[in-house]
Design an enzyme around this catalytic site. Sequence first.
Site, PDB file in Angstrom:
ATOM      1  CG  LEU A 238       8.199  16.908   3.860  1.00  0.00           C
ATOM      2  CD1 LEU A 238       8.483  18.441   3.219  1.00  0.00           C
ATOM      3  CD2 LEU A 238       6.736  16.914   4.262  1.00  0.00           C
ATOM      4  CB  THR A 239      11.006  13.147   6.277  1.00  0.00           C
ATOM      5  OG1 THR A 239       9.778  12.704   6.479  1.00  0.00           O
ATOM      6  CG2 THR A 239      11.559  12.595   7.569  1.00  0.00           C
TER       7      THR A 239
ATOM      8  CD  GLU B 231       2.992   9.982   4.482  1.00  0.00           C
ATOM      9  OE1 GLU B 231       3.147  11.072   4.245  1.00  0.00           O
ATOM     10  OE2 GLU B 231       3.106   8.971   3.471  1.00  0.00           O
TER      11      GLU B 231
ATOM     12  NE  ARG C 209      -1.326   2.242   3.063  1.00  0.00           N
ATOM     13  CZ  ARG C 209      -0.261   2.969   3.727  1.00  0.00           C
ATOM     14  NH1 ARG C 209       0.228   3.890   2.902  1.00  0.00           N
ATOM     15  NH2 ARG C 209       0.126   2.638   4.766  1.00  0.00           N
TER      16      ARG C 209
END
Length: 393
Positions: A139-140, A372, A98
């Site tokens: 992003l991280t 997230e 997923r």
Amino acid sequence: MPQQDLFQSPDYYLLDELLTEEHLMIRDTVRTYVKKEISPIIEEYAQRSEFPQQIVRQLGELGCFGPTVPEQYGGGGLDYISYGLMMQELERGDSGVRSTASVQGSLVMYPIHAFGSEEQRMKYLPKLASGEWLGCFGLTEPNHGSNPAGMLTNIKDAGDHVILNGAKMWISNSPFAQVAVVWAKDEAGIVRGVIVERGMEGFTTPTTHNKWSLRASATGELVFDNVKVPKENILPNVQGMKGPLSCLNKARYGIAWGTIGAAMDCYDTALRYSKERIQFDRPIGGFQLQQKKLAEMITEITKAQLLVWRLGVLMNENRATPAQISMAKRNSCEIAKQVASDARQMLGGMGITGEYPIMRHIMNLESVITYEGTHDIHLLITGLDVTGLSAFN
């Protein structure tokens, strides 16, 4: 030995009646795919800590990449309940599967469609939708997780291109990705999105090893050492943290549905086991403590199903708020962890073996409850929403 997938979906409140025929067809198509292509192989790949690369093309052919992206760009043009059901079924198979689809659709295709130029859309989206290309989202950073606005990755103007420097970590898909949507600060300190392509000099994607979670998912870093990125690769239609945060909203929505799939798989496994496992001359499902666990599992799954269905309706109407999405993401992750833990106890020693999927789900959910937006951060987002008072600064 590949395990036979005997999964039967719990639907205690007859929620299928809230779904359209198209929704049911989409869900059942992905469910059939998981039973045929994922369940027989996923335990072996997880044990080896190896990413099953063949699923990228399969997920593209199935329409699991960018299902809400318009058809003209290769997407499915579907609604958000369809997207949620897809993620539920994929995570029922494995959170890593997923994750591959979530990143591709919500974190790569979505920003290119929402904030990119028409040229960028036509260049990248069809190849990402088909699975010809795999994408990732940067992003991280090593020192900036829950506070992404503190990022150090930066771009500097150099005429017809920019120079990108910095590093990102915990990046799903990065070791195999052809493109990365990367968020970096320009010289004015404004966050911008740039599309970085594999092969650009100075761009590397080291693999993250020794994971105990998401072992069948490819995780790595993004390292930028004076990478020359053409200015036409900058997303022109967004500036600031709105860009990456809007992507996270879409991904969190998919997680809210997906983790219910993991919970459903653990519940179904425990229910079946409770009817087959004999102790003290009777099935363990006949004992009060085991029935308590099962009753609480199906109650929490049902509550979560109702929550994400309503959220899907609000998403379709463009009325869902980021705080509502945070609540659903946090709740689904929390109940999935508890369901998985209770299911593991019911299976006793067998619960830790690869003969059953529960321990793999437990390990995976430790990542999903963190990425997230962590469990605690989502609680504070809800707290801010209901009080109007920020606990972040």
